[in-house]
Design an enzyme around this catalytic site. Structure first.
Site, mmCIF file in Angstrom:
data_model
loop_
_atom_site.group_PDB
_atom_site.id
_atom_site.type_symbol
_atom_site.label_atom_id
_atom_site.label_comp_id
_atom_site.label_asym_id
_atom_site.label_seq_id
_atom_site.Cartn_x
_atom_site.Cartn_y
_atom_site.Cartn_z
ATOM 1 N N GLY A 148 8.376 12.728 -8.332
ATOM 2 C CA GLY A 148 7.759 13.841 -7.400
ATOM 3 C C GLY A 148 6.340 13.774 -7.418
ATOM 4 N N GLN A 158 -5.140 -0.258 -1.173
ATOM 5 C CA GLN A 158 -4.003 -1.255 -0.747
ATOM 6 C C GLN A 158 -3.047 -1.787 -1.474
ATOM 7 O OE1 GLN A 158 -7.678 -1.747 0.591
ATOM 8 N NE2 GLN A 158 -7.282 0.031 1.554
ATOM 9 N N GLY A 180 -5.846 5.587 2.139
ATOM 10 C CA GLY A 180 -5.435 7.003 2.076
ATOM 11 C C GLY A 180 -4.620 7.529 0.886
ATOM 12 N N HIS A 181 -5.291 8.158 0.179
ATOM 13 C CA HIS A 181 -4.832 8.406 -1.454
ATOM 14 C C HIS A 181 -4.591 9.808 -1.522
ATOM 15 C CE1 HIS A 181 -6.808 4.462 -3.061
ATOM 16 N NE2 HIS A 181 -5.786 4.157 -2.072
ATOM 17 N N ARG A 186 0.223 7.153 10.919
ATOM 18 C CA ARG A 186 1.454 6.605 11.709
ATOM 19 C C ARG A 186 2.697 6.695 10.867
ATOM 20 N NH1 ARG A 186 -1.684 0.698 12.016
ATOM 21 N NH2 ARG A 186 -2.614 1.516 10.048
ATOM 22 N N GLY A 211 0.981 -1.135 0.155
ATOM 23 C CA GLY A 211 0.055 -0.062 -0.131
ATOM 24 C C GLY A 211 0.783 1.323 0.061
ATOM 25 N N ASP A 212 0.229 2.419 -0.340
ATOM 26 C CA ASP A 212 0.858 3.713 -0.264
ATOM 27 C C ASP A 212 1.873 3.795 -1.296
ATOM 28 O OD1 ASP A 212 -0.681 4.193 1.899
ATOM 29 O OD2 ASP A 212 0.693 3.516 3.405
ATOM 30 N N GLU A 213 2.018 3.021 -2.339
ATOM 31 C CA GLU A 213 2.991 3.193 -3.527
ATOM 32 C C GLU A 213 3.168 4.575 -4.224
ATOM 33 O OE1 GLU A 213 0.716 1.007 -3.031
ATOM 34 O OE2 GLU A 213 1.344 -1.028 -2.886
ATOM 35 N N GLY A 214 1.844 5.370 -4.140
ATOM 36 C CA GLY A 214 1.606 6.500 -4.984
ATOM 37 C C GLY A 214 0.705 6.279 -5.893
ATOM 38 N N LYS A 215 -0.260 5.029 -5.698
ATOM 39 C CA LYS A 215 -1.318 4.761 -6.877
ATOM 40 C C LYS A 215 -2.250 6.042 -7.273
ATOM 41 C CE LYS A 215 -3.149 1.895 -3.722
ATOM 42 N NZ LYS A 215 -2.104 2.001 -2.608
ATOM 43 N N THR A 233 -3.996 7.353 9.193
ATOM 44 C CA THR A 233 -3.788 7.151 10.505
ATOM 45 C C THR A 233 -2.736 8.112 11.115
ATOM 46 O OG1 THR A 233 -2.493 5.325 10.030
ATOM 47 C CG2 THR A 233 -4.859 4.864 10.516
ATOM 48 N N THR A 274 -6.356 -0.188 10.633
ATOM 49 C CA THR A 274 -6.698 1.305 10.594
ATOM 50 C C THR A 274 -7.832 1.489 11.510
ATOM 51 O OG1 THR A 274 -8.088 1.088 8.678
ATOM 52 C CG2 THR A 274 -5.821 1.674 8.147
HETATM 53 P P1 GDP Z 1 -1.312 5.587 -2.016
HETATM 54 O O1 GDP Z 1 -2.137 5.361 -1.172
HETATM 55 O O2 GDP Z 1 -0.557 4.622 -3.208
HETATM 56 O O3 GDP Z 1 -2.432 6.638 -3.351
HETATM 57 O O4 GDP Z 1 -0.066 6.542 -1.908
HETATM 58 P P2 GDP Z 1 -0.384 7.546 -0.666
HETATM 59 O O5 GDP Z 1 -1.095 8.742 -1.202
HETATM 60 O O6 GDP Z 1 -0.628 6.845 0.600
HETATM 61 O O7 GDP Z 1 1.279 7.964 -0.180
HETATM 62 C C1 GDP Z 1 2.242 8.454 -1.420
HETATM 63 C C2 GDP Z 1 2.781 9.639 -1.049
HETATM 64 O O8 GDP Z 1 3.729 10.029 -1.805
HETATM 65 C C3 GDP Z 1 1.760 10.865 -1.041
HETATM 66 O O9 GDP Z 1 2.342 11.784 -0.356
HETATM 67 C C4 GDP Z 1 2.094 11.466 -2.608
HETATM 68 O O10 GDP Z 1 1.851 12.760 -2.606
HETATM 69 C C5 GDP Z 1 3.404 11.145 -2.746
HETATM 70 N N1 GDP Z 1 4.201 10.906 -3.870
HETATM 71 C C6 GDP Z 1 3.749 10.177 -4.871
HETATM 72 N N2 GDP Z 1 4.376 9.911 -6.007
HETATM 73 C C7 GDP Z 1 5.645 10.594 -5.621
HETATM 74 C C8 GDP Z 1 6.988 10.671 -6.063
HETATM 75 O O11 GDP Z 1 7.388 10.447 -7.209
HETATM 76 N N3 GDP Z 1 7.897 11.489 -5.591
HETATM 77 C C9 GDP Z 1 7.611 11.758 -4.127
HETATM 78 N N4 GDP Z 1 8.618 12.472 -3.579
HETATM 79 N N5 GDP Z 1 6.454 11.797 -3.555
HETATM 80 C C10 GDP Z 1 5.344 10.997 -4.478
HETATM 81 P P1 IMO Z 2 -3.603 2.671 0.596
HETATM 82 O O1 IMO Z 2 -5.015 2.295 -0.276
HETATM 83 C C1 IMO Z 2 -1.136 0.980 3.742
HETATM 84 C C2 IMO Z 2 -3.183 -2.192 6.156
HETATM 85 C C3 IMO Z 2 -2.958 -1.667 8.039
HETATM 86 C C4 IMO Z 2 -3.090 -2.961 8.467
HETATM 87 C C5 IMO Z 2 -3.552 -3.843 7.313
HETATM 88 C C6 IMO Z 2 -5.199 -4.248 7.942
HETATM 89 O O2 IMO Z 2 -3.708 4.152 0.922
HETATM 90 O O3 IMO Z 2 -2.706 2.155 -0.063
HETATM 91 P P2 IMO Z 2 -7.233 -2.708 7.720
HETATM 92 O O4 IMO Z 2 -7.914 -1.573 8.200
HETATM 93 O O5 IMO Z 2 -7.430 -2.843 6.246
HETATM 94 O O6 IMO Z 2 -8.199 -4.057 8.229
HETATM 95 O O7 IMO Z 2 -5.637 -2.962 8.158
HETATM 96 O O8 IMO Z 2 -3.720 -3.282 6.045
HETATM 97 N N1 IMO Z 2 -3.819 -0.918 5.406
HETATM 98 C C7 IMO Z 2 -3.029 -0.319 4.629
HETATM 99 N N2 IMO Z 2 -1.671 0.050 4.497
HETATM 100 N N3 IMO Z 2 -2.002 1.587 2.821
HETATM 101 C C8 IMO Z 2 -3.362 1.177 2.924
HETATM 102 O O9 IMO Z 2 -4.270 1.923 1.865
HETATM 103 C C9 IMO Z 2 -4.008 0.494 3.631
HETATM 104 N N4 IMO Z 2 -5.069 -0.011 4.086
HETATM 105 C C10 IMO Z 2 -4.927 -0.862 5.044
HETATM 106 O O10 IMO Z 2 -2.094 -0.793 8.215
HETATM 107 O O11 IMO Z 2 -1.581 -3.328 8.143
HETATM 108 MG MG MG Z 3 -2.299 5.461 0.916
#
Ligand code: GDP
Ligand code: IMO
Ligand code: MG
Length: 430
Positions: A420, A227, A40-41, A306, A12-16, A304, A132
């Site tokens: 970025g 995720q 959280g996107h 965290r 998760g949180d790869e910047g999707k 969260t 979460t």
């Molecule tokens: P998601 O859940 O996969 O959509 O990713 P999140 O939004 O939770 O976390 C990705 C974070 O990295 C966010 O704060 C984005 O604004 C940031 N981000 C996305 N792509 C890049 C990148 O190429 N470089 C940097 N520095 N930040 C980025």
């Molecule tokens: P995005 O879409 C990162 C993690 C939680 C926990 C596990 C189970 O922003 O990438 P849950 O509340 O789903 O039952 O929690 O999954 N988790 C994430 N980690 N990014 C997320 O979403 C997540 N959604 C859930 O931290 O380890």
């Molecule tokens: Mg996220």
């Protein structure tokens, strides 16, 4: 645009969302297919930063349909807050009423699901999942147990009443005897549902069958995953996973359009790796290097707050994610975060610390993960700012070598590169 699914390919949180938002420019119909407001996107557009949880990341464009699909779970008061927050940033209420659609088949997260999520986590103590606390697991549990409340039920008083007569006695028994939690009266649940009905009413698409048929025939569709593959309930680091299927295969089910609609599956990977929540993470760095990744990458959860655990790119799990995630292309994000590193490591295999055995296959029993250490390959850093690079050719040579090696390890092409958070900081590779 070919119909495309974008999924996270790590934890998760790869910047999707950044990638979805960009691709949404060329799509007509954007749909989430799983998860809830655990996601959280972040989207950075026109100098503003938006946080989405359940709303598809295409919502910032005019004249596109953004659907919360049948495979999602919805906590209506969270959705209301999300909408209000975005309205406060300048998007009109009329825009939401026109563009946002909700599948009547999505499931509702009730207050008791939140109670159970919190209780279960406390009870697990040091073995907790680190959820979460958005009630995700308990809502999907009720869906699988066939005792969930769906969006459409909120709009039919008779059905809702009949359903509650069936599910509430058992739910209360479980709440009281298993969880030592307070039971709910039917009147309380009806009042809660009435509140949710009012929140969701402007968006529920009762004409969804016709609209999806039309989208399948004439529109470009973008499926947005939440995720990531390594949090998938079937293929992730079970039991330290979420309760849905974030893999590309989940899109066919959760968006009500089947697998044949999907023509491209983009897996989004960070150029390194992070994880929030518990569970083994073989390339985790609990040292200064991990701290440096966290501070440069701003690695703190959107939902969260965290701190995210940080580590090097793990090509063993990444190759596994390409397979089980059903990926056809790769997007690499946050390459710029590595700009100041002398050396960059990639795990190309795992070594069993007890037997000395080397494996390149992903061990799916996560309780054995603490027995493994990563076998690293070390790459020279590029020590140059990549955040202003506009084309692949402009990248420093060592960055190109790093990416070429990732591509070789993954076995599929990197077609998008992010340097970025802004839309402009993106390189499309032919
Ligand atoms: P998601 O859940 O996969 O959509 O990713 P999140 O939004 O939770 O976390 C990705 C974070 O990295 C966010 O704060 C984005 O604004 C940031 N981000 C996305 N792509 C890049 C990148 O190429 N470089 C940097 N520095 N930040 C980025
Ligand atoms: P995005 O879409 C990162 C993690 C939680 C926990 C596990 C189970 O922003 O990438 P849950 O509340 O789903 O039952 O929690 O999954 N988790 C994430 N980690 N990014 C997320 O979403 C997540 N959604 C859930 O931290 O380890
Ligand atoms: Mg996220």
């Amino acid at each position: 645009m070919k119909n495309t699914v974008v999924v996270g390919a790590q934890f998760g949180d790869e910047g999707k969302a950044k990638i979805t938002d960009l691709l949404a420019m060329d799509a007509d119909f954007i749909t989430r297919f799983q998860g809830g407001s655990n996601a959280g996107h972040t989207v950075v557009a026109n100098g503003k930063k938006y946080a989405f949880h359940l709303i598809p990341s295409g919502i910032l464009y005019e004249n596109k349909t953004c659907m919360i699909g049948a495979g999602c779970v919805i906590k209506p008061d969270d959705l209301k807050k999300e909408i209000e927050d975005i309205i406060s940033q300048g998007v009109s209420r009329e825009h939401f009423e026109k563009c946002l659609k909700i599948s009547p088949l999505a499931h509702i997260t009730m207050k008791y699901h939140i109670d159970i999520d919190g209780y279960s986590e406390n009870e697990l103590g040091k073995n907790k999942i680190g959820t979460t606390k958005k009630g995700i697991g308990p809502t999907y549990t009720d869906k699988a147990k066939r005792s969930g409340i769906r969006v459409e039920d909120l709009f039919n008083k008779e059905t809702l009443s009949k359903k509650l007569d069936i599910i509430l006695p058992n739910k209360n028994k479980v709440l009281e005897t298993v969880y030592n939690l307070k039971p709910y009266t039917k009147e309380e649940i009806l009042a809660e549902c009435e509140q949710y009905r009012a929140i969701l009413a402007p968006y529920v698409d009762f004409n969804w069958q016709e609209n999806l048929l039309e989208a399948k025939k004439n529109k470009s569709i973008l499926f947005e995953g939440a995720q990531g593959v390594m949090l998938d309930v079937d293929y992730g680091t079970y039991p330290y996973v979420t309760s849905s299927n974030p893999i590309a295969g989940g899109a066919g089910v959760g968006a009500s359009m089947g697998p044949m609609t999907i023509e491209r599956a983009i897996g989004v990977f960070k150029a390194y790796m992070t994880r929030v929540g518990k569970g083994a993470f073989i390339t985790e760095l609990q040292d200064e290097t991990g701290e440096k990744l966290r501070s440069i990458g701003g690695e703190f959860g959107v939902t969260t707050g965290r701190p995210r655990r940080c580590g090097w790119f793990d090509a063993v799990s990444a190759k596994y994610a390409v397979l089980v995630g059903g990926l056809s292309e790769v997007a690499i994000t946050k390459l710029d975060v590595l700009d100041s590193f002398e050396e960059i490591k990639v795990a190309v295999a795992y070594k069993n610390k007890i037997t000395g055995e080397i494996t390149k296959s992903y061990p799916t029993d996560v309780f054995t993960h603490y027995d493994f250490e990563p076998v690293y390959e070390t790459h020279k850093g590029w020590k140059q700012d990549t955040s202003k690079c506009k084309s692949y050719d402009e990248l420093p040579n060592n960055a190109k070598l790093y990416l070429a090696r990732l591509e070789e390890l993954l076995g599929i092409k990197i077609t998008i590169l992010s340097v970025g958070p802004d839309r402009e900081q993106t390189i499309f590779i032919d």
